[in-house]
Design a protein around this motif. Structure first.
Motif, PDB file in Angstrom:
ATOM      1  N   PRO A  16      39.098  30.203 146.860  1.00  0.00           N
ATOM      2  CA  PRO A  16      40.569  29.742 146.940  1.00  0.00           C
ATOM      3  C   PRO A  16      40.969  28.509 146.348  1.00  0.00           C
ATOM      4  O   PRO A  16      40.297  27.565 146.301  1.00  0.00           O
ATOM      5  CB  PRO A  16      40.508  29.741 148.654  1.00  0.00           C
ATOM      6  N   ALA A  17      42.205  28.315 145.904  1.00  0.00           N
ATOM      7  CA  ALA A  17      42.961  27.206 145.651  1.00  0.00           C
ATOM      8  C   ALA A  17      43.442  26.552 146.803  1.00  0.00           C
ATOM      9  O   ALA A  17      43.413  27.140 147.812  1.00  0.00           O
ATOM     10  CB  ALA A  17      43.905  27.446 144.545  1.00  0.00           C
ATOM     11  N   LEU A  18      44.006  25.339 146.627  1.00  0.00           N
ATOM     12  CA  LEU A  18      44.644  24.683 147.919  1.00  0.00           C
ATOM     13  C   LEU A  18      45.751  25.499 148.138  1.00  0.00           C
ATOM     14  O   LEU A  18      46.358  26.204 147.291  1.00  0.00           O
ATOM     15  CB  LEU A  18      44.870  23.335 147.602  1.00  0.00           C
ATOM     16  N   PRO A  19      46.328  25.405 149.520  1.00  0.00           N
ATOM     17  CA  PRO A  19      47.458  26.213 149.693  1.00  0.00           C
ATOM     18  C   PRO A  19      48.706  25.850 148.922  1.00  0.00           C
ATOM     19  O   PRO A  19      48.879  24.626 148.387  1.00  0.00           O
ATOM     20  CB  PRO A  19      47.730  25.899 151.177  1.00  0.00           C
ATOM     21  N   TRP A  20      49.697  26.849 148.530  1.00  0.00           N
ATOM     22  CA  TRP A  20      50.707  26.394 147.606  1.00  0.00           C
ATOM     23  C   TRP A  20      51.753  27.322 147.716  1.00  0.00           C
ATOM     24  O   TRP A  20      51.860  28.450 148.557  1.00  0.00           O
ATOM     25  CB  TRP A  20      50.457  26.332 146.080  1.00  0.00           C
ATOM     26  N   THR A  21      53.002  26.927 147.453  1.00  0.00           N
ATOM     27  CA  THR A  21      54.301  27.847 147.507  1.00  0.00           C
ATOM     28  C   THR A  21      54.740  28.054 146.132  1.00  0.00           C
ATOM     29  O   THR A  21      54.171  27.343 145.020  1.00  0.00           O
ATOM     30  CB  THR A  21      55.425  27.136 148.259  1.00  0.00           C
ATOM     31  N   LEU A  22      55.749  28.853 145.846  1.00  0.00           N
ATOM     32  CA  LEU A  22      56.341  29.081 144.562  1.00  0.00           C
ATOM     33  C   LEU A  22      56.970  27.931 143.874  1.00  0.00           C
ATOM     34  O   LEU A  22      57.270  27.850 142.936  1.00  0.00           O
ATOM     35  CB  LEU A  22      57.095  30.354 144.599  1.00  0.00           C
ATOM     36  N   PRO A  59      47.320  32.270 141.327  1.00  0.00           N
ATOM     37  CA  PRO A  59      47.580  32.825 142.440  1.00  0.00           C
ATOM     38  C   PRO A  59      46.716  34.203 142.243  1.00  0.00           C
ATOM     39  O   PRO A  59      46.660  34.778 141.130  1.00  0.00           O
ATOM     40  CB  PRO A  59      49.015  33.194 142.185  1.00  0.00           C
ATOM     41  N   LEU A  60      46.452  34.736 143.362  1.00  0.00           N
ATOM     42  CA  LEU A  60      45.685  36.025 143.457  1.00  0.00           C
ATOM     43  C   LEU A  60      46.431  36.826 144.469  1.00  0.00           C
ATOM     44  O   LEU A  60      46.463  36.608 145.487  1.00  0.00           O
ATOM     45  CB  LEU A  60      44.327  35.541 143.723  1.00  0.00           C
ATOM     46  N   ALA A  61      47.011  38.062 144.040  1.00  0.00           N
ATOM     47  CA  ALA A  61      47.490  38.975 144.896  1.00  0.00           C
ATOM     48  C   ALA A  61      46.358  39.870 145.844  1.00  0.00           C
ATOM     49  O   ALA A  61      45.344  39.941 145.272  1.00  0.00           O
ATOM     50  CB  ALA A  61      48.297  39.890 144.234  1.00  0.00           C
ATOM     51  N   ALA A  62      46.607  39.589 147.057  1.00  0.00           N
ATOM     52  CA  ALA A  62      45.749  40.081 148.039  1.00  0.00           C
ATOM     53  C   ALA A  62      46.246  40.911 149.194  1.00  0.00           C
ATOM     54  O   ALA A  62      47.366  40.449 149.689  1.00  0.00           O
ATOM     55  CB  ALA A  62      44.562  39.036 148.552  1.00  0.00           C
ATOM     56  N   THR A  63      45.871  41.837 149.638  1.00  0.00           N
ATOM     57  CA  THR A  63      46.317  42.464 150.724  1.00  0.00           C
ATOM     58  C   THR A  63      45.746  41.967 152.115  1.00  0.00           C
ATOM     59  O   THR A  63      44.774  41.243 151.924  1.00  0.00           O
ATOM     60  CB  THR A  63      45.687  44.012 150.526  1.00  0.00           C
ATOM     61  N   PRO A  64      46.353  42.044 153.128  1.00  0.00           N
ATOM     62  CA  PRO A  64      46.083  41.251 154.552  1.00  0.00           C
ATOM     63  C   PRO A  64      44.687  41.617 154.915  1.00  0.00           C
ATOM     64  O   PRO A  64      43.986  40.936 155.301  1.00  0.00           O
ATOM     65  CB  PRO A  64      46.991  42.113 155.546  1.00  0.00           C
ATOM     66  N   ASP A  65      43.951  43.005 154.493  1.00  0.00           N
ATOM     67  CA  ASP A  65      42.701  43.234 154.652  1.00  0.00           C
ATOM     68  C   ASP A  65      41.656  43.092 153.584  1.00  0.00           C
ATOM     69  O   ASP A  65      40.681  43.339 153.809  1.00  0.00           O
ATOM     70  CB  ASP A  65      42.626  44.508 155.228  1.00  0.00           C
ATOM     71  N   GLU A  66      42.369  42.433 152.666  1.00  0.00           N
ATOM     72  CA  GLU A  66      41.468  41.993 151.314  1.00  0.00           C
ATOM     73  C   GLU A  66      40.860  43.357 150.550  1.00  0.00           C
ATOM     74  O   GLU A  66      39.808  43.047 150.093  1.00  0.00           O
ATOM     75  CB  GLU A  66      40.480  40.841 151.608  1.00  0.00           C
ATOM     76  N   MET A  67      41.430  44.312 150.790  1.00  0.00           N
ATOM     77  CA  MET A  67      40.792  45.727 150.262  1.00  0.00           C
ATOM     78  C   MET A  67      41.726  46.035 149.174  1.00  0.00           C
ATOM     79  O   MET A  67      42.815  46.040 149.204  1.00  0.00           O
ATOM     80  CB  MET A  67      40.464  46.839 151.465  1.00  0.00           C
ATOM     81  N   PRO A  68      41.135  46.839 148.243  1.00  0.00           N
ATOM     82  CA  PRO A  68      42.389  47.479 147.130  1.00  0.00           C
ATOM     83  C   PRO A  68      43.295  48.562 147.644  1.00  0.00           C
ATOM     84  O   PRO A  68      42.940  48.978 148.815  1.00  0.00           O
ATOM     85  CB  PRO A  68      41.169  48.087 146.060  1.00  0.00           C
ATOM     86  N   VAL A  69      44.060  48.813 147.023  1.00  0.00           N
ATOM     87  CA  VAL A  69      45.055  49.706 147.130  1.00  0.00           C
ATOM     88  C   VAL A  69      44.947  50.984 146.209  1.00  0.00           C
ATOM     89  O   VAL A  69      44.572  50.654 145.064  1.00  0.00           O
ATOM     90  CB  VAL A  69      46.351  49.323 147.287  1.00  0.00           C
TER      91      VAL A  69
END
Length: 136
Positions: A16-22, A59-69
């Motif tokens: 992970p990167a450090l927390p960030w916002t848009l 940025p990396l898009a991730a689902t809450p369960d970190e599993m693919p869709v």
């Protein structure tokens, strides 16, 4: 790890990167760089003494369960969602999955547990619960 066309070794992914916002630029987490270099030392110790030329977060898009869709989105006729969560190298597989699903054939892999319905909340009933926010 992979090698680019110039012969450089690229090490990364999953840290992970450090927390960030848009509103901010993403910032590299030094602990993530250290973790990547630790994996490099474990897997390819002969490369440990090579200099680090660049590090970059993104940025990396991730689902809450970190599993693919993978599948049709319930309640959204014709909307197919496939991909997500650290699956850059899955692109060829996702192409085969999309092709199969769009043509009405069985996908080349078992999609059990990857249904997008697991992430969809019912729309709030604005007459009875105006405080509920949509999932997102």
């Amino acid at each position: 790890m992979k090698q680019d066309r110039a012969g450089r070794t690229i090490v990364g992914g999953g840290w992970p990167a450090l927390p960030w916002t848009l509103d901010d630029e993403p910032r590299t987490d030094p602990a993530s760089v250290t973790g990547n270099l630790g994996q490099l030392a474990r897997v390819l110790p002969g490369l440990v003494d090579r200099p680090v030329e660049h590090v970059w977060p993104g940025p990396l898009a991730a689902t809450p369960d970190e599993m693919p869709v993978a599948g049709w989105v319930p309640g959204r006729d014709g909307l197919l969602a496939v991909g997500g969560t650290y699956s850059f190298t899955f692109a060829p597989l996702w192409a085969d999955v999309v092709g199969a699903l769009l043509s009405g054939h069985a996908p080349p892999v078992d999609l059990t547990g990857l249904d997008p319905g697991r992430l969809v909340r019912p729309a709030p009933d604005t007459e009875t619960d105006p405080q509920e926010e949509p999932c997102g």
